[in-house]
Design a protein around this motif. Structure first.
Motif, PDB file in Angstrom:
ATOM      1  N   VAL A 276      17.256 -41.420 -37.875  1.00  0.00           N
ATOM      2  CA  VAL A 276      18.157 -40.435 -37.268  1.00  0.00           C
ATOM      3  C   VAL A 276      19.400 -40.221 -38.112  1.00  0.00           C
ATOM      4  CG1 VAL A 276      19.532 -39.888 -35.222  1.00  0.00           C
ATOM      5  CG2 VAL A 276      17.282 -40.952 -34.967  1.00  0.00           C
ATOM      6  N   GLN A 277      20.071 -41.304 -38.496  1.00  0.00           N
ATOM      7  CA  GLN A 277      21.376 -41.171 -39.136  1.00  0.00           C
ATOM      8  C   GLN A 277      21.300 -41.104 -40.656  1.00  0.00           C
ATOM      9  OE1 GLN A 277      23.816 -44.358 -37.641  1.00  0.00           O
ATOM     10  NE2 GLN A 277      24.098 -43.386 -35.659  1.00  0.00           N
ATOM     11  N   SER A 278      20.228 -41.594 -41.241  1.00  0.00           N
ATOM     12  CA  SER A 278      20.135 -41.558 -42.707  1.00  0.00           C
ATOM     13  C   SER A 278      19.272 -40.417 -43.228  1.00  0.00           C
ATOM     14  CB  SER A 278      19.571 -42.890 -43.236  1.00  0.00           C
ATOM     15  OG  SER A 278      20.427 -43.963 -42.887  1.00  0.00           O
ATOM     16  N   LEU A 279      18.285 -39.985 -42.449  1.00  0.00           N
ATOM     17  CA  LEU A 279      17.391 -38.922 -42.908  1.00  0.00           C
ATOM     18  C   LEU A 279      17.701 -37.568 -42.268  1.00  0.00           C
ATOM     19  CD1 LEU A 279      13.936 -40.761 -42.985  1.00  0.00           C
ATOM     20  CD2 LEU A 279      15.545 -40.398 -44.858  1.00  0.00           C
ATOM     21  N   VAL A 280      17.914 -37.559 -40.952  1.00  0.00           N
ATOM     22  CA  VAL A 280      18.063 -36.293 -40.238  1.00  0.00           C
ATOM     23  C   VAL A 280      19.515 -35.836 -40.183  1.00  0.00           C
ATOM     24  CG1 VAL A 280      17.597 -35.086 -38.071  1.00  0.00           C
ATOM     25  CG2 VAL A 280      16.031 -36.871 -38.869  1.00  0.00           C
ATOM     26  N   GLN A 281      20.436 -36.726 -39.782  1.00  0.00           N
ATOM     27  CA  GLN A 281      21.824 -36.331 -39.570  1.00  0.00           C
ATOM     28  C   GLN A 281      22.490 -35.743 -40.810  1.00  0.00           C
ATOM     29  OE1 GLN A 281      24.175 -39.220 -37.479  1.00  0.00           O
ATOM     30  NE2 GLN A 281      26.108 -38.419 -38.236  1.00  0.00           N
ATOM     31  N   PRO A 282      22.318 -36.307 -42.015  1.00  0.00           N
ATOM     32  CA  PRO A 282      22.982 -35.708 -43.183  1.00  0.00           C
ATOM     33  C   PRO A 282      22.575 -34.263 -43.458  1.00  0.00           C
ATOM     34  CG  PRO A 282      22.254 -37.938 -43.687  1.00  0.00           C
ATOM     35  CD  PRO A 282      21.654 -37.575 -42.359  1.00  0.00           C
ATOM     36  N   LYS A 283      21.371 -33.863 -43.060  1.00  0.00           N
ATOM     37  CA  LYS A 283      20.952 -32.477 -43.287  1.00  0.00           C
ATOM     38  C   LYS A 283      21.766 -31.507 -42.449  1.00  0.00           C
ATOM     39  CE  LYS A 283      16.179 -33.698 -44.493  1.00  0.00           C
ATOM     40  NZ  LYS A 283      14.739 -33.503 -44.171  1.00  0.00           N
ATOM     41  N   TYR A 284      22.227 -31.942 -41.280  1.00  0.00           N
ATOM     42  CA  TYR A 284      23.027 -31.078 -40.417  1.00  0.00           C
ATOM     43  C   TYR A 284      24.521 -31.244 -40.689  1.00  0.00           C
ATOM     44  CZ  TYR A 284      18.785 -30.278 -37.722  1.00  0.00           C
ATOM     45  OH  TYR A 284      17.515 -29.912 -37.329  1.00  0.00           O
ATOM     46  N   LEU A 285      24.915 -32.430 -41.122  1.00  0.00           N
ATOM     47  CA  LEU A 285      26.337 -32.664 -41.387  1.00  0.00           C
ATOM     48  C   LEU A 285      26.753 -32.061 -42.711  1.00  0.00           C
ATOM     49  CD1 LEU A 285      28.806 -34.019 -40.183  1.00  0.00           C
ATOM     50  CD2 LEU A 285      28.207 -36.105 -41.391  1.00  0.00           C
ATOM     51  N   GLY A 286      25.837 -32.110 -43.697  1.00  0.00           N
ATOM     52  CA  GLY A 286      26.136 -31.497 -44.989  1.00  0.00           C
ATOM     53  C   GLY A 286      27.326 -32.153 -45.663  1.00  0.00           C
ATOM     54  N   ASP A 287      28.216 -31.309 -46.217  1.00  0.00           N
ATOM     55  CA  ASP A 287      29.395 -31.787 -46.926  1.00  0.00           C
ATOM     56  C   ASP A 287      30.642 -31.702 -46.060  1.00  0.00           C
ATOM     57  OD1 ASP A 287      27.848 -32.217 -49.170  1.00  0.00           O
ATOM     58  OD2 ASP A 287      28.173 -30.190 -49.926  1.00  0.00           O
ATOM     59  N   ALA A 288      30.479 -31.781 -44.735  1.00  0.00           N
ATOM     60  CA  ALA A 288      31.634 -31.656 -43.843  1.00  0.00           C
ATOM     61  C   ALA A 288      32.634 -32.780 -44.054  1.00  0.00           C
ATOM     62  CB  ALA A 288      31.176 -31.627 -42.385  1.00  0.00           C
ATOM     63  N   VAL A 289      32.153 -33.975 -44.370  1.00  0.00           N
ATOM     64  CA  VAL A 289      33.057 -35.099 -44.558  1.00  0.00           C
ATOM     65  C   VAL A 289      33.819 -34.952 -45.861  1.00  0.00           C
ATOM     66  CG1 VAL A 289      33.201 -37.585 -44.823  1.00  0.00           C
ATOM     67  CG2 VAL A 289      31.635 -36.612 -43.146  1.00  0.00           C
ATOM     68  N   GLY A 290      33.114 -34.728 -46.977  1.00  0.00           N
ATOM     69  CA  GLY A 290      33.796 -34.527 -48.251  1.00  0.00           C
ATOM     70  C   GLY A 290      34.491 -35.769 -48.757  1.00  0.00           C
ATOM     71  N   LEU A 291      33.995 -36.952 -48.406  1.00  0.00           N
ATOM     72  CA  LEU A 291      34.575 -38.215 -48.843  1.00  0.00           C
ATOM     73  C   LEU A 291      33.463 -39.083 -49.416  1.00  0.00           C
ATOM     74  CD1 LEU A 291      36.799 -38.999 -45.714  1.00  0.00           C
ATOM     75  CD2 LEU A 291      37.560 -37.942 -47.840  1.00  0.00           C
ATOM     76  N   SER A 292      33.739 -39.721 -50.532  1.00  0.00           N
ATOM     77  CA  SER A 292      32.756 -40.620 -51.114  1.00  0.00           C
ATOM     78  C   SER A 292      32.621 -41.873 -50.258  1.00  0.00           C
ATOM     79  CB  SER A 292      33.158 -40.989 -52.539  1.00  0.00           C
ATOM     80  OG  SER A 292      34.362 -41.739 -52.531  1.00  0.00           O
ATOM     81  N   THR A 293      31.584 -42.652 -50.540  1.00  0.00           N
ATOM     82  CA  THR A 293      31.348 -43.871 -49.762  1.00  0.00           C
ATOM     83  C   THR A 293      32.500 -44.851 -49.911  1.00  0.00           C
ATOM     84  OG1 THR A 293      28.971 -43.591 -50.100  1.00  0.00           O
ATOM     85  CG2 THR A 293      29.728 -45.746 -49.368  1.00  0.00           C
ATOM     86  N   THR A 294      33.018 -44.991 -51.126  1.00  0.00           N
ATOM     87  CA  THR A 294      34.139 -45.914 -51.349  1.00  0.00           C
ATOM     88  C   THR A 294      35.383 -45.459 -50.619  1.00  0.00           C
ATOM     89  OG1 THR A 294      33.256 -46.458 -53.536  1.00  0.00           O
ATOM     90  CG2 THR A 294      35.563 -47.000 -53.114  1.00  0.00           C
ATOM     91  N   VAL A 295      35.690 -44.166 -50.703  1.00  0.00           N
ATOM     92  CA  VAL A 295      36.872 -43.644 -50.024  1.00  0.00           C
ATOM     93  C   VAL A 295      36.714 -43.760 -48.506  1.00  0.00           C
ATOM     94  CG1 VAL A 295      38.252 -41.568 -49.624  1.00  0.00           C
ATOM     95  CG2 VAL A 295      37.459 -42.119 -51.928  1.00  0.00           C
ATOM     96  N   THR A 296      35.514 -43.538 -47.999  1.00  0.00           N
ATOM     97  CA  THR A 296      35.279 -43.673 -46.565  1.00  0.00           C
ATOM     98  C   THR A 296      35.528 -45.094 -46.102  1.00  0.00           C
ATOM     99  OG1 THR A 296      33.624 -41.905 -46.643  1.00  0.00           O
ATOM    100  CG2 THR A 296      33.580 -43.380 -44.743  1.00  0.00           C
ATOM    101  N   PHE A 297      35.035 -46.063 -46.870  1.00  0.00           N
ATOM    102  CA  PHE A 297      35.247 -47.461 -46.490  1.00  0.00           C
ATOM    103  C   PHE A 297      36.726 -47.842 -46.571  1.00  0.00           C
ATOM    104  CE2 PHE A 297      35.203 -52.064 -47.424  1.00  0.00           C
ATOM    105  CZ  PHE A 297      34.537 -52.494 -46.285  1.00  0.00           C
ATOM    106  N   LEU A 298      37.414 -47.393 -47.620  1.00  0.00           N
ATOM    107  CA  LEU A 298      38.841 -47.654 -47.718  1.00  0.00           C
ATOM    108  C   LEU A 298      39.618 -46.975 -46.592  1.00  0.00           C
ATOM    109  CD1 LEU A 298      39.413 -47.347 -51.579  1.00  0.00           C
ATOM    110  CD2 LEU A 298      39.326 -49.434 -50.204  1.00  0.00           C
ATOM    111  N   SER A 299      39.185 -45.781 -46.201  1.00  0.00           N
ATOM    112  CA  SER A 299      39.827 -45.093 -45.084  1.00  0.00           C
ATOM    113  C   SER A 299      39.686 -45.891 -43.802  1.00  0.00           C
ATOM    114  CB  SER A 299      39.216 -43.696 -44.905  1.00  0.00           C
ATOM    115  OG  SER A 299      39.380 -42.919 -46.071  1.00  0.00           O
ATOM    116  N   LEU A 300      38.501 -46.450 -43.584  1.00  0.00           N
ATOM    117  CA  LEU A 300      38.286 -47.281 -42.408  1.00  0.00           C
ATOM    118  C   LEU A 300      39.245 -48.463 -42.391  1.00  0.00           C
ATOM    119  CD1 LEU A 300      36.598 -48.182 -39.926  1.00  0.00           C
ATOM    120  CD2 LEU A 300      35.074 -49.322 -41.542  1.00  0.00           C
TER     121      LEU A 300
END
Length: 370
Positions: A276-300
């Motif tokens: 659900v979250q790794s295969l399907v959800q990214p297709k609908y979310l697209g580039d809405a986040v606009g944050l890399s994985t490292t930046v997302t983790f640092l943001s958290l």
């Protein structure tokens, strides 16, 4: 001609970093006020399409305020009720499994003795692992969220004020498009990406939660509805949210049905999360986040440190707001946006041809930038 002197780049970076540290420290000191304010802002942004739809249909002004405010209050009160029930259920959960944990301790000691591990070593390891701590940490996380939502009077007043000012604020932004086009576009992108992120995350979070509840009910894990709600809440926490939602039901599966039940819970959660979250959800979310994985983790990490549990839930929207104000609104911030998103800027961006084909023009342009 007078020679124009520019500050060293390292000095500018250090000053900006110091300013960021001071700002975050100040926000942390008034988190009890900033937290509800940011929560109200995100909620108002989330329901703004409802106001736009009513406005296009010629609804009166009071309805443009009443309908979005009612939707937000229903969501807010529903979350408060769910969190209150969750805290009450968690309070009596850990003591109910004391006997099962003692049995697991005896089995672990017997297994360690057969493997030749000293009883002193295994006893020390067992004493350091207390399943009650997991429930206590989870209860503390939910209690921290509930503490923010407990300021209902302040949140309701903020929501009412923002709903009243939403229409005027929209007109002001539209009138300023000719003076600050980058800033207006950045704020519009923030609102659009935040709504898309919240809607998509909520829909797929509900799907994952429903599947998790069904699996836990089939496996006989106690309180499946509670863990489904927890999975929905932790779905908004990037990177580590899945682990936080998995630990309590996996531990209960171990105490209730042994290792087989625990592994069944872990495998089921991982399969549901992957599909659900790794295969399907990214297709609908697209580039809405606009944050890399490292930046997302640092943001958290940063927003959790600044605002507590609420910062963990709002890490993505708050990072999108910070990006809109500091980077996307800057005409020369393309490189920083590419660095944060982890995606290189397109080759056909304005000025790319002159940068790659004419080195002399690049030098002149860089000197002309103040």
């Amino acid at each position: 001609m007078t020679e124009q002197r520019t500050l060293p780049r390292a000095f500018i970076v250090l000053v900006c970093a110091a300013g960021a540290v001071i700002t975050l420290a100040g926000v942390r000191e008034v988190a009890s006020i900033i937290g509800p304010l940011l929560l109200a802002l995100v909620l108002v942004v989330a329901v703004s399409p409802v106001r736009t739809m009513l406005q296009r249909r010629g609804a009166p002004g009071w309805l443009l305020v009443a309908v979005p405010l009612t939707i937000v209050l229903l969501v807010l009160l529903g979350m408060v009720a769910i969190l209150t029930v969750s805290v009450a259920q968690l309070a009596g959960l850990a003591p109910a499994y004391t006997s099962q944990f003692n049995e697991l301790v005896l089995e672990a000691q017997e297994l360690a003795a057969r493997l030749g591990v000293g009883t002193g070593q295994i006893n020390q390891a067992i004493r350091s692992f207390d399943p009650g701590r997991i429930f206590s940490l989870l209860q503390g996380f939910i209690t921290g969220l509930l503490a923010v939502f407990s300021s209902l009077i302040l949140i309701i007043v903020l929501l009412l004020a923002m709903c009243l000012d939403a229409q005027a604020f929209s007109r002001i932004l539209s009138s300023g498009a000719s003076h600050r086009p980058k800033l207006i576009d950045a704020l519009a992108d923030f609102a659009r990406n935040t709504r898309r992120y919240l809607v998509v995350s909520t829909i797929f979070g509900i799907i994952c939660s429903a599947l998790d509840v069904a699996v836990l009910w089939l496996l006989g894990v106690p309180l499946p509805l509670l863990w489904g709600v927890l999975a929905l809440i932790t779905n908004y926490i990037p990177n580590i949210g899945f682990v936080l939602g998995l630990l309590p039901p996996a531990l209960l599966g171990l105490l209730e049905g042994g290792l087989q039940a625990m592994f069944s819970v872990i495998v089921a959660y991982m399969a549901i999360n992957f599909v659900v979250q790794s295969l399907v959800q990214p297709k609908y979310l697209g580039d809405a986040v606009g944050l890399s994985t490292t930046v997302t983790f640092l943001s958290l990490i940063v927003w959790t440190f600044v605002l507590g549990p609420l910062g963990a839930l709002l890490a993505i929207p708050l990072s999108l707001l910070t990006r809109a104000l500091l980077i996307d609104s800057d005409p020369h911030g393309e490189w920083a946006a590419a660095l944060i998103s982890g995606k290189a800027p397109p080759d056909d961006s304005p000025g790319s041809e002159s940068r790659t084909m004419n080195p002399e023009s690049r030098t002149v342009n860089s000197e002309a930038v103040p």
